[in-house]
Design a protein around this motif. Structure first.
Motif, PDB file in Angstrom:
ATOM      1  N   VAL A  46       0.840  -1.200   0.000  1.00 27.67           N
ATOM      2  CA  VAL A  46       0.000   0.000   0.000  1.00 27.67           C
ATOM      3  C   VAL A  46       0.871   1.244   0.000  1.00 27.67           C
ATOM      4  N   HIS A  47       1.926   1.234   0.810  1.00 27.27           N
ATOM      5  CA  HIS A  47       2.855   2.368   0.835  1.00 27.27           C
ATOM      6  C   HIS A  47       3.533   2.535  -0.533  1.00 27.27           C
ATOM      7  N   GLY A  48       3.926   1.426  -1.139  1.00 27.07           N
ATOM      8  CA  GLY A  48       4.580   1.493  -2.429  1.00 27.07           C
ATOM      9  C   GLY A  48       3.673   2.069  -3.497  1.00 27.07           C
ATOM     10  N   LEU A  49       2.419   1.633  -3.534  1.00 28.89           N
ATOM     11  CA  LEU A  49       1.473   2.147  -4.524  1.00 28.89           C
ATOM     12  C   LEU A  49       1.178   3.628  -4.282  1.00 28.89           C
ATOM     13  N   THR A  50       1.074   4.012  -3.020  1.00 29.99           N
ATOM     14  CA  THR A  50       0.851   5.430  -2.693  1.00 29.99           C
ATOM     15  C   THR A  50       2.021   6.278  -3.154  1.00 29.99           C
ATOM     16  N   THR A  51       3.234   5.798  -2.885  1.00 30.31           N
ATOM     17  CA  THR A  51       4.442   6.518  -3.317  1.00 30.31           C
ATOM     18  C   THR A  51       4.511   6.598  -4.830  1.00 30.31           C
ATOM     19  N   ALA A  52       4.204   5.499  -5.512  1.00 21.09           N
ATOM     20  CA  ALA A  52       4.248   5.486  -6.978  1.00 21.09           C
ATOM     21  C   ALA A  52       3.283   6.502  -7.567  1.00 21.09           C
ATOM     22  N   ALA A  53       2.088   6.607  -6.985  1.00 27.49           N
ATOM     23  CA  ALA A  53       1.107   7.565  -7.490  1.00 27.49           C
ATOM     24  C   ALA A  53       1.588   8.997  -7.290  1.00 27.49           C
ATOM     25  N   ILE A  54       2.148   9.287  -6.120  1.00 29.00           N
ATOM     26  CA  ILE A  54       2.610  10.650  -5.826  1.00 29.00           C
ATOM     27  C   ILE A  54       3.806  11.024  -6.685  1.00 29.00           C
ATOM     28  N   VAL A  55       4.785  10.123  -6.762  1.00 27.00           N
ATOM     29  CA  VAL A  55       5.992  10.421  -7.545  1.00 27.00           C
ATOM     30  C   VAL A  55       5.658  10.525  -9.029  1.00 27.00           C
ATOM     31  N   SER A  56       4.727   9.716  -9.522  1.00 24.17           N
ATOM     32  CA  SER A  56       4.316   9.805 -10.926  1.00 24.17           C
ATOM     33  C   SER A  56       3.713  11.174 -11.218  1.00 24.17           C
ATOM     34  N   TRP A  57       2.834  11.612 -10.326  1.00 27.08           N
ATOM     35  CA  TRP A  57       2.247  12.948 -10.499  1.00 27.08           C
ATOM     36  C   TRP A  57       3.331  14.020 -10.506  1.00 27.08           C
ATOM     37  N   TRP A  58       4.281  13.908  -9.570  1.00 27.68           N
ATOM     38  CA  TRP A  58       5.312  14.933  -9.476  1.00 27.68           C
ATOM     39  C   TRP A  58       6.254  14.894 -10.680  1.00 27.68           C
ATOM     40  N   GLU A  59       6.655  13.708 -11.115  1.00 29.89           N
ATOM     41  CA  GLU A  59       7.585  13.565 -12.236  1.00 29.89           C
ATOM     42  C   GLU A  59       7.009  14.180 -13.513  1.00 29.89           C
ATOM     43  N   PHE A  60       5.738  13.941 -13.765  1.00 30.91           N
ATOM     44  CA  PHE A  60       5.142  14.437 -15.013  1.00 30.91           C
ATOM     45  C   PHE A  60       4.648  15.870 -14.884  1.00 30.91           C
ATOM     46  N   SER A  61       4.751  16.444 -13.674  1.00 32.87           N
ATOM     47  CA  SER A  61       4.375  17.846 -13.490  1.00 32.87           C
ATOM     48  C   SER A  61       5.585  18.758 -13.320  1.00 32.87           C
ATOM     49  N   PHE A  62       6.600  18.266 -12.582  1.00 36.92           N
ATOM     50  CA  PHE A  62       7.753  19.098 -12.276  1.00 36.92           C
ATOM     51  C   PHE A  62       9.094  18.426 -12.562  1.00 36.92           C
ATOM     52  N   GLY A  63       9.108  17.110 -12.706  1.00 38.55           N
ATOM     53  CA  GLY A  63      10.371  16.388 -12.821  1.00 38.55           C
ATOM     54  C   GLY A  63      10.823  16.170 -14.251  1.00 38.55           C
ATOM     55  N   TRP A  64      11.643  15.106 -14.405  1.00 38.47           N
ATOM     56  CA  TRP A  64      12.241  14.802 -15.707  1.00 38.47           C
ATOM     57  C   TRP A  64      11.424  13.783 -16.498  1.00 38.47           C
ATOM     58  N   GLN A  65      10.283  13.385 -15.934  1.00 35.55           N
ATOM     59  CA  GLN A  65       9.379  12.437 -16.600  1.00 35.55           C
ATOM     60  C   GLN A  65      10.090  11.122 -16.924  1.00 35.55           C
ATOM     61  N   GLU A  66      10.854  10.638 -15.944  1.00 36.66           N
ATOM     62  CA  GLU A  66      11.579   9.383 -16.117  1.00 36.66           C
ATOM     63  C   GLU A  66      10.886   8.282 -15.320  1.00 36.66           C
ATOM     64  N   LEU A  67      10.444   7.257 -16.024  1.00 37.67           N
ATOM     65  CA  LEU A  67       9.750   6.149 -15.378  1.00 37.67           C
ATOM     66  C   LEU A  67      10.677   5.380 -14.434  1.00 37.67           C
ATOM     67  N   SER A  68      11.968   5.351 -14.771  1.00 40.38           N
ATOM     68  CA  SER A  68      12.912   4.604 -13.933  1.00 40.38           C
ATOM     69  C   SER A  68      12.990   5.208 -12.535  1.00 40.38           C
ATOM     70  N   ARG A  69      12.909   6.532 -12.434  1.00 40.76           N
ATOM     71  CA  ARG A  69      12.965   7.193 -11.128  1.00 40.76           C
ATOM     72  C   ARG A  69      11.736   6.848 -10.286  1.00 40.76           C
ATOM     73  N   ILE A  70      10.604   6.702 -10.952  1.00 36.15           N
ATOM     74  CA  ILE A  70       9.380   6.306 -10.243  1.00 36.15           C
ATOM     75  C   ILE A  70       9.545   4.903  -9.667  1.00 36.15           C
ATOM     76  N   GLY A  71      10.079   3.989 -10.477  1.00 33.25           N
ATOM     77  CA  GLY A  71      10.285   2.625 -10.023  1.00 33.25           C
ATOM     78  C   GLY A  71      11.290   2.534  -8.896  1.00 33.25           C
ATOM     79  N   ILE A  72      12.387   3.283  -9.006  1.00 30.51           N
ATOM     80  CA  ILE A  72      13.413   3.255  -7.966  1.00 30.51           C
ATOM     81  C   ILE A  72      12.868   3.826  -6.662  1.00 30.51           C
ATOM     82  N   ALA A  73      12.150   4.948  -6.748  1.00 36.91           N
ATOM     83  CA  ALA A  73      11.578   5.574  -5.551  1.00 36.91           C
ATOM     84  C   ALA A  73      10.590   4.633  -4.866  1.00 36.91           C
TER      85      ALA A  73
END
Length: 248
Positions: A46-73
């Motif tokens: 549950v924590h992992g899915l929550t983190t993935a959702a938040i980091v995905s939103w942030w990556e595609f809004s402010f970050g480098w839009q790298e899927l690998s960073r979402i997976g690593i985080a």
């Protein structure tokens, strides 16, 4: 701005996943079965899915839009959360393990935010803020109003109230109440809100009035008054001294 957005989003996600989406039955299952607890793996998922959702939103809004960073985080949060919660399951379940557990999670969130936002200067700025004389004097003040002040007040009361013993109260309750009282008073003093000190004393007097009137014990009344006045005097002295030293 983007750094703070990610930090507060991950922090909120942690609170929701840890306290709202984790039933007590999961906690009990983890505490009894430890690494064999199926609910522990479900919880970290549950924590992992929550983190993935938040980091995905942030990556595609402010970050480098790298899927690998979402997976690593996500992987980092899952692994660290599992290890921290597993270690906590072997603890004595007291307040201290709870605080250490939450601080460990917050450190992971902070470091993850620094990495994702490429904001390495944040750690430097925090360190520079921590080692300033103002911060150190404030820290010194809070340290003084806790254990050292409690020892001093206890020694003074022992000298002034020899042979007096209070019964019917929780063990060490008075010392704990006194520490919380002094922390609140010091906070009000450092914020230049002396009216808050008066409010705190008035609130304490209201709660104590019934006990003192019911007991009809002059010694108990004097004991409470001495303890309160000593606590206020010590805290006022420390607070005013810290405010003076901060201004130097």
């Amino acid at each position: 701005m983007s750094f703070m957005l990610l930090l507060v989003a991950l922090f909120i996600g942690h609170i929701i996943a840890d306290f709202y989406w984790q039933p007590m039955s999961w906690v009990n299952n983890r505490n009894t079965r430890h690494f064999r607890a199926k609910k522990l793996y479900l919880h970290v998922l549950v924590h992992g899915l929550t983190t993935a959702a938040i980091v995905s939103w942030w990556e595609f809004s402010f970050g480098w839009q790298e899927l690998s960073r979402i997976g690593i985080a996500t992987a980092i949060v899952i692994v660290t959360h599992y290890l921290i919660d597993l270690a906590k399951s072997y603890s004595n379940k007291g307040v201290v393990p709870f605080i250490i557990d939450q601080l460990a999670h917050l450190v992971v969130i902070l470091l993850l935010t620094v990495w994702l936002s490429d904001n390495s200067e944040f750690i430097t700025s925090i360190w520079q803020w921590l080692i300033t004389p103002t911060t150190l004097w404030v820290l010194c003040g809070y340290l003084l109003v806790l254990s050292p002040s409690a020892v001093f007040i206890r020694m003074m009361l022992e000298r002034l109230t020899t042979g007096f013993s209070s019964t019917g109260s929780l063990p060490a309750a008075g010392q704990s109440i006194g520490m919380l009282e002094r922390v609140l008073m010091l906070t009000f003093i450092l914020l230049d809100q002396l009216a808050g000190v008066g409010f705190l004393l008035a609130a304490k007097s209201v709660f104590r009035f019934g006990d003192l009137r019911a007991s009809k014990d002059k010694k108990l009344t004097e004991y409470v008054m001495l303890g309160t006045l000593l606590s206020v005097t010590v805290t006022l002295f420390i607070g005013l001294a810290v405010n003076y030293l901060k201004a130097l």
